[in-house]
Every structure is written in C-alpha cells, then in structure tokens.
Design a protein around this motif. Structure first.
Motif, short mmCIF file in Angstrom:
data_model
loop_
_atom_site.label_atom_id
_atom_site.label_comp_id
_atom_site.label_asym_id
_atom_site.label_seq_id
_atom_site.Cartn_x
_atom_site.Cartn_y
_atom_site.Cartn_z
N PHE A 101 0.86 -1.18 0.00
CA PHE A 101 0.00 0.00 0.00
C PHE A 101 0.90 1.24 0.00
N PRO A 102 0.97 1.98 -1.10
CA PRO A 102 1.83 3.18 -1.12
C PRO A 102 1.47 4.21 -0.06
N GLU A 103 0.18 4.30 0.28
CA GLU A 103 -0.25 5.26 1.30
C GLU A 103 -1.13 4.55 2.34
N PRO A 104 -0.52 3.83 3.27
CA PRO A 104 -1.31 3.14 4.30
C PRO A 104 -1.96 4.13 5.26
N LEU A 105 -2.91 3.66 6.03
CA LEU A 105 -3.56 4.50 7.04
C LEU A 105 -2.59 4.74 8.19
N ALA A 106 -2.33 6.00 8.50
CA ALA A 106 -1.37 6.32 9.57
C ALA A 106 -2.06 6.79 10.85
N THR A 107 -3.11 7.57 10.72
CA THR A 107 -3.83 8.10 11.88
C THR A 107 -5.33 7.97 11.63
N PRO A 108 -6.14 8.08 12.68
CA PRO A 108 -7.60 8.01 12.49
C PRO A 108 -8.13 9.02 11.47
N GLU A 109 -7.46 10.15 11.32
CA GLU A 109 -7.90 11.15 10.35
C GLU A 109 -7.89 10.60 8.92
N ASP A 110 -7.03 9.61 8.69
CA ASP A 110 -6.94 9.03 7.35
C ASP A 110 -8.19 8.26 6.96
N LEU A 111 -9.03 7.93 7.93
CA LEU A 111 -10.28 7.24 7.60
C LEU A 111 -11.17 8.10 6.72
N GLU A 112 -10.99 9.42 6.81
CA GLU A 112 -11.81 10.33 6.00
C GLU A 112 -11.50 10.20 4.51
N LYS A 113 -10.36 9.62 4.19
CA LYS A 113 -9.99 9.43 2.79
C LYS A 113 -10.71 8.25 2.15
N LEU A 114 -11.29 7.40 3.00
CA LEU A 114 -11.92 6.18 2.50
C LEU A 114 -13.35 6.44 2.04
N GLU A 115 -13.80 5.65 1.11
CA GLU A 115 -15.18 5.70 0.67
C GLU A 115 -16.00 4.86 1.64
N LYS A 116 -16.82 5.51 2.43
CA LYS A 116 -17.50 4.84 3.55
C LYS A 116 -18.45 3.72 3.10
N VAL A 117 -19.22 3.98 2.05
CA VAL A 117 -20.17 2.99 1.54
C VAL A 117 -19.92 2.81 0.05
N SER A 148 -13.53 -13.88 0.91
CA SER A 148 -13.12 -12.52 1.28
C SER A 148 -12.15 -12.62 2.45
N GLY A 149 -11.53 -11.49 2.77
CA GLY A 149 -10.69 -11.43 3.96
C GLY A 149 -11.52 -11.00 5.15
N ALA A 150 -11.10 -11.39 6.34
CA ALA A 150 -11.78 -10.98 7.56
C ALA A 150 -11.41 -9.54 7.90
N PRO A 151 -12.31 -8.82 8.57
CA PRO A 151 -12.05 -7.40 8.86
C PRO A 151 -10.72 -7.12 9.56
N TRP A 152 -10.37 -7.89 10.60
CA TRP A 152 -9.10 -7.63 11.28
C TRP A 152 -7.93 -7.80 10.34
N THR A 153 -7.93 -8.85 9.53
CA THR A 153 -6.83 -9.09 8.60
C THR A 153 -6.75 -7.97 7.57
N ILE A 154 -7.88 -7.55 7.03
CA ILE A 154 -7.90 -6.45 6.07
C ILE A 154 -7.40 -5.16 6.71
N MET A 155 -7.86 -4.89 7.92
CA MET A 155 -7.43 -3.70 8.66
C MET A 155 -5.91 -3.70 8.85
N ALA A 156 -5.36 -4.84 9.20
CA ALA A 156 -3.92 -4.93 9.43
C ALA A 156 -3.14 -4.56 8.17
N TYR A 157 -3.57 -5.07 7.03
CA TYR A 157 -2.91 -4.71 5.77
C TYR A 157 -3.03 -3.22 5.48
N MET A 158 -4.20 -2.66 5.72
CA MET A 158 -4.44 -1.25 5.40
C MET A 158 -3.57 -0.32 6.24
N ILE A 159 -3.23 -0.73 7.45
CA ILE A 159 -2.43 0.10 8.34
C ILE A 159 -0.94 -0.20 8.23
#
Length: 359
Positions: A101-117, A148-159
C-alpha cells in the motif's frame, strides 16, 4: 441456469451430512506452484489477472483440469485486498515481496480518505463476472467457492501497508485508537457483507472468510476486535441471502486462533478451518456434538518432505478427524506454497482419496 452438479460432495459435507469420503481442496490451489499459472502471469500483472474475468476463470480452472477428478471444489482466483481497493486505497503486488500500500492509514484522520459505503457491484463487478463465467465453464464438475478477507486481517494490511512480522502499527491502532479501529472494522464488515452476497448472486456455491492474521491477536483482543465482526458477516450474509431464499455453506478460517475454537463452534459458520497447530483429536473433543464441520489441517511444508511422510501424515490426519465421513473437509492448514512440486500435490490428493474412502 448453470449446468447441474456432478459432484456436490463438499456441499453435503459442509452441511454435516454423512458422505462416502471426505472431500478435499487446497487453499491457494490456483497459483504460483503451477507452471501453467506462470505462463499467464508473464503476460499480466497480478491485479490485472484478478480484474480480467477470462483470466481469473482460466486460473481457477487450471488445478481442476490438472488434477481432474481429485479436487472436490474450485475457488475463484482473486485476492482479499480488493476490498481496500473498493474503499479507495491503492494496492500493488510487488514481485517477490507481496502486497504493498503506497499510502497506508497512519492516523484516524486518514479514515476520512476512504469511501464509507462503496458501490461494491460497480467497483468489484469484475469478480462477479469471473464467478459467473467460471461457474459456467466448470460445467458442474465441482462447486465454486467465493471468498473474502476478515475485517481484522484487512485492517492490518491497510495500516501496516503490507505484510508484517510484528504488526506493531495495526496493533497500536487497537490499543491507542480503539474507537477508530472499530469504525474501520465496521466499514470493512459492511462492505464484505455486500461483497460476499453479490458473489453468491453471481454463482458462488460456498464462501470462505480468511482471517489470516487472527493468531497475531491475544485471546482477549481476538474476542474484541475479530470475533464479533466475523459473526456479523456470517449473520449479515445469511440474512440477506434468506430474502431470496438462498443458502450457501460458510467457512471461517482464523489462522492461529486455536484458543478460540470452542467459541468459534458457536459462531454460526457451517465450517471452521483449522491450521496445523490444532490437533485433530482435540478439535473433535472440543466440538462435541455441535453440528459444525472442520476443514484442514495438514502443514503445507509436509508436501516438501517426500512421499512417505505425505502418505503417513495424511492418513494420521484423516484418522484424527474420525475418518472424516461426517463433519470433515480435507485441506492444508494454510495455503500451498510456491515451491511445491505439482506431482507431490497429486500424490497428496490421491492419498486423501485412498484413506478417505477406506475409513
């Protein structure tokens, strides 16, 4: 209408029915250990292959064709990281290194970059197209699994931005930003429910959720940050499918979470995948009389050990699961690795048939 099924052994086993022999398939069976895979890979990037339904179909069918009559299921060629892509993150597959991931999630503020739905049918429609095409081309030989991947596993990759040995960044989120972590897990969970449901509408006959990094969590953290979301996915998918009177067996594979097996037996999943750290006899004891099917759990590295050890360990595994004619699906304890000789895979599958039929 798809072609009628010629072999529904794995579906019957997943539902807890008594079968003539335990079915067998292999996690990552469509992939890098096959020379025919590399011929295709030399012409397209990894995610190009995932995003091209004809290529995904071809790769899914490769092991079914090579090991004709020995595999009891196909699993669509795709990747768990299409969900982060659907949420708006860039993911690339680096040669010899894996996902990045060239730009992983670094702080909670980065969640705003995601498409929520995210519009899953639009963004991941190529997966559904691949499933429909593959289901047609399988011609009823074996059932087709979606995943599919499980949420925790996906979250770990994203961060983490890729794989990790310590998971320091992802775990720091759990401990420093628990509310933000739950927000992210919820986001992934909701997208996954839609994604898996769409896979069934497209033709998938079973579903597996890979929680590849479950064992990186303590029992306490698994029950807080993984298990509830796994349950929500199972309940959510089944509830949605029930609206159209559909039902498919669902498998959860929480690698390394042996400590949670008793809890997982009550999670609602039809099948629980076990890795090689779990003794079959102990797993059967913990399950008791609950109607849950187990899947697994040969150490993939045994396939490097020669024919004698492959045969003896396969026989022991099947016997450990009480012969496997009820409540058991043969598989490896994790995905097959790239250096395995396909001839040794064939030998393993032949031993599965031999000893599965004998017991």
């Amino acid at each position: 209408m798809y072609p009628s099924m010629k072999n529904d052994l794995i579906i019957r086993a997943a539902r807890g029915e008594t079968v003539e022999r335990p079915p067998v398939w292999i996690m990552r069976q469509a992939g890098r250990y096959l020379p025919e895979y590399h011929k295709v890979r030399s012409k397209q990037s990894f995610f190009e292959m995932c995003q091209t339904p004809e290529t995904s179909c071809e790769l899914t069918l490769q092991p079914i064709n090579r090991f004709d009559g020995l595999l009891d299921a196909a699993i669509i060629f795709s990747d768990i990281l299409v969900i982060p892509q659907a949420l708006g993150m860039q993911v690339v597959m680096l040669e010899q290194k894996g996902p990045h991931f060239p730009e992983p999630l670094a702080t909670p503020e980065d969640l705003e970059k995601l498409e929520k739905v995210p519009n899953i049918p639009a963004k991941l429609g190529y997966v559904m197209d691949a499933i429909s095409l593959t289901r047609e081309n399988l011609d009823g030989r074996v059932p087709l699994l979606g995943f599919s991947g499980a949420p925790w596993t996906i979250m770990a990759y994203m961060i983490e931005g890729g794989g990790s040995k310590t998971f320091t960044k992802a775990k720091s989120w759990l401990f420093r930003y628990p509310e933000a972590s739950r927000r992210l897990l919820n986001m992934v969970t909701e997208a996954t429910i839609v994604y898996l449901t769409q896979q069934v509408y497209a033709g998938a006959q079973m579903l597996q959720i890979f929680d590849s990094w479950a064992g990186e969590l303590s029992p306490q953290d698994f029950l807080e940050f993984s298990y509830p979301y796994l349950v929500r996915i199972c309940e959510g998918v089944k509830k949605e499918l029930n609206k159209s009177k559909r039902t498919v067996p669902m498998i959860v594979y929480p690698k390394g979470a042996w400590y949670a097996l008793d809890k997982l037996c009550d999670s609602g999943y039809d099948v629980i995948g076990l890795d090689w750290t779990m003794d079959p006899k102990e797993a059967v004891r913990i399950r008791g009389d609950r109607r849950v099917t187990f899947q697994g759990n040969l150490d993939p590295n045994i396939l490097y050990g020669g024919r004698e050890i492959i045969e003896s360990r396969t026989k022991e595994m099947i016997e450990g699961f009480k012969g496997g004619k009820q409540g058991y699906i043969i598989n490896l304890g994790h995905g097959i690795t790239p250096g395995v000789n396909p001839d040794d895979v064939r030998f393993f599958l032949e031993q599965c048939h031999k000893y599965g039929s004998q017991t």
